[in-house]
Design an enzyme around this catalytic site. Structure first.
Site, PDB file in Angstrom:
ATOM      1  N   ASP A   1       0.899  -1.147   0.000  1.00 20.57           N
ATOM      2  CA  ASP A   1       0.000   0.000   0.000  1.00 20.57           C
ATOM      3  C   ASP A   1       0.942   1.202   0.000  1.00 20.57           C
ATOM      4  OD1 ASP A   1      -2.575   1.260   2.304  1.00 20.57           O
ATOM      5  OD2 ASP A   1      -1.687   2.082   0.484  1.00 20.57           O
TER       6      ASP A   1
ATOM      7  N   GLU B   1      -2.708  -4.623   3.439  1.00 19.78           N
ATOM      8  CA  GLU B   1      -2.924  -3.821   4.657  1.00 19.78           C
ATOM      9  C   GLU B   1      -3.041  -4.727   5.885  1.00 19.78           C
ATOM     10  OE1 GLU B   1      -6.375  -1.673   3.061  1.00 19.78           O
ATOM     11  OE2 GLU B   1      -5.277   0.200   3.315  1.00 19.78           O
TER      12      GLU B   1
HETATM   13  O1  LIG Z   1     -12.359   6.973   5.900  1.00 18.25           O
HETATM   14  P1  LIG Z   1     -12.680   5.777   6.775  1.00 18.25           P
HETATM   15  O2  LIG Z   1     -13.876   4.977   6.302  1.00 18.25           O
HETATM   16  O3  LIG Z   1     -12.737   6.114   8.221  1.00 18.25           O
HETATM   17  O4  LIG Z   1     -11.457   4.738   6.574  1.00 18.25           O
HETATM   18  C1  LIG Z   1     -10.171   5.105   7.035  1.00 18.25           C
HETATM   19  C2  LIG Z   1      -9.283   3.970   6.635  1.00 18.25           C
HETATM   20  O5  LIG Z   1      -9.131   4.012   5.215  1.00 18.25           O
HETATM   21  C3  LIG Z   1      -7.754   4.040   4.888  1.00 18.25           C
HETATM   22  O6  LIG Z   1      -7.354   5.362   4.599  1.00 18.25           O
HETATM   23  C4  LIG Z   1      -7.600   3.136   3.663  1.00 18.25           C
HETATM   24  O7  LIG Z   1      -6.261   3.153   3.228  1.00 18.25           O
HETATM   25  P2  LIG Z   1      -5.835   3.967   1.925  1.00 18.25           P
HETATM   26  O8  LIG Z   1      -5.793   5.406   2.299  1.00 18.25           O
HETATM   27  O9  LIG Z   1      -4.488   3.399   1.601  1.00 18.25           O
HETATM   28  O10 LIG Z   1      -6.853   3.683   0.845  1.00 18.25           O
HETATM   29  C5  LIG Z   1      -7.004   3.558   6.133  1.00 18.25           C
HETATM   30  O11 LIG Z   1      -5.710   4.079   6.240  1.00 18.25           O
HETATM   31  C6  LIG Z   1      -7.887   4.074   7.247  1.00 18.25           C
HETATM   32  O12 LIG Z   1      -7.805   3.288   8.416  1.00 18.25           O
HETATM   33 MG   LIG Z   2      -4.342   1.872   3.130  1.00 19.90          MG
HETATM   34 MG   LIG Z   3      -3.295   3.513  -0.021  1.00 18.10          MG
END
Ligand SMILES: O=P(O)(O)OC[C@H]1O[C@](O)(COP(=O)(O)O)[C@@H](O)[C@@H]1O
Ligand SMILES: [Mg+2]
Ligand SMILES: [Mg+2]
Length: 338
Positions: free
Chosen positions: A105, A268
């Site tokens: 990631d 992840e």
């Molecule tokens: O915005 P939400 O639904 O709270 O999700 C937050 C989660 O999504 C993420 O940003 C997903 O990862 P990415 O940013 O790499 O897509 C995680 O880091 C985080 O824990």
């Molecule tokens: Mg992520």
């Molecule tokens: Mg990401």
């Protein structure tokens, strides 16, 4: 002047597999450049500018793609054959003679890029099999190494290759990671839970029951007051929990596309789970250990619960409770009175 063991020296000292160590060193080198780019912020152009959508339907930011390109560019000659990235739909073959498979990631916590909140990179290293599917869609306990970089007030690297968890901090002056702890352990008792509470109405009963119990505080079944955290950056939540304990939950929920939660198993949850278990914590899909899970697809999602072992075990137990007992109205769960 005390000698600070560098990442490179420490990897040599500990007898980590030399090819894996070489790859980790290469990834660390790119992380230093990404850290410098983030620290400069949007001086050149907005790193948080929307540039597209990935195969998961997530919006892609400029820094997602810059980081993805930078990590991919360092791989030739490191022994990597297969590359899976959040930002690439399919598998990229790097060196046909490579013996390793890397899942990454490249930029985690993307919603925080333009608001100066900690973000990160997560990676998982496996042995390369004849096909990408055999390499990445195997149980998570087959990982050779896993780690994350957190780009925060400090840039830090947390790493495991199956002999515990090591913590390195970047010295921006020298551009080198220095070892600060070679046996990170998750504190067993803590009073913080991390969940995106805005999704409460979408959660299953066991998750609601657990969060209700945290919110019930000292008078409730957990017998202590809890604090809540939600940074919306998996790496930042992970780092806090490794440093001071607690529990993280990103459960399945009733929203379309969230029936398996939001986080992806291969790049992840599996690496974070490896780190957590190596540091004496636990990581499950709510009920079963993540390390026993094999992904059904490269970008397959899974519900994810990790942190201090006793807390994660309690959430799993709530998933086993009879329906009647997990009603939030079922006040004191005598079964778990601590
Ligand atoms: O915005 P939400 O639904 O709270 O999700 C937050 C989660 O999504 C993420 O940003 C997903 O990862 P990415 O940013 O790499 O897509 C995680 O880091 C985080 O824990
Ligand atoms: Mg992520
Ligand atoms: Mg990401």
């Amino acid at each position: 002047m005390t000698h600070i063991t560098s990442l490179h020296e420490h990897l040599l000292l500990t007898g980590a597999d030399p090819v894996v160590a070489g790859l980790i060193g290469a990834l660390g080198g790119v992380a230093v450049e990404v850290s410098r780019l983030i620290a400069r912020g949007g001086l050149s152009s907005s790193l948080g500018a929307a540039v597209g959508r990935n195969s998961d339907g997530d919006g892609q930011k400029a820094l997602d793609m810059i980081a993805d390109d930078a990590f991919a560019a360092c791989l030739p000659g490191t022994g990597v054959r297969w590359l899976v990235s959040e930002e690439r739909e399919g598998v990229t073959e790097i060196d046909p003679s490579g013996t390793l498979a890397l899942a990454i990631d490249p930029l985690d916590g993307s919603s925080n890029i333009d608001v100066n909140v900690s973000i990160g990179t997560i990676f998982s290293i496996r042995a390369a099999q004849a096909s990408p599917e055999e390499s990445f869609l195997a149980p998570a306990d087959g990982q050779l190494a896993a780690g994350y970089v957190i780009y925060g007030p400090q840039t830090a690297l947390l790493l495991t290759w199956g002999a515990g968890v090591s913590h390195y901090v970047l010295d921006p002056g020298t551009g080198r990671f220095g070892l600060v702890n070679d046996r990170v352990r998750v504190p067993p008792r803590a009073s913080e839970f991390a969940i995106n509470a805005s999704n409460f109405r979408h959660w299953s009963k066991p998750v609601r029951a657990y969060v209700d119990d945290c919110l019930s505080g000292a008078a409730g079944p957990l017998g202590r007051d809890y604090n809540m955290r939600w940074i919306a950056s998996l790496v930042a939540e992970t780092h806090r929990i490794l440093m001071r304990g607690g529990i993280f939950l990103y459960p399945a929920d009733a929203r379309p596309g969230y029936q398996h939660g939001r986080l992806r198993l291969v790049y992840e949850c599996a690496p974070i789970a490896f780190l957590m278990e190596q540091a004496g914590g636990r990581a499950t899909d709510g009920a079963d250990p993540i390390l026993s899970r094999a992904a059904s697809g490269l970008h397959a999602r899974t519900p994810f619960v990790f942190g201090s072992a006793e807390k994660v075990a309690r959430v799993a137990a709530y998933h086993d409770l009879p329906e009647a007992e997990i009603s939030p109205l079922f006040g004191i769960r005598g079964l778990f009175k601590t």
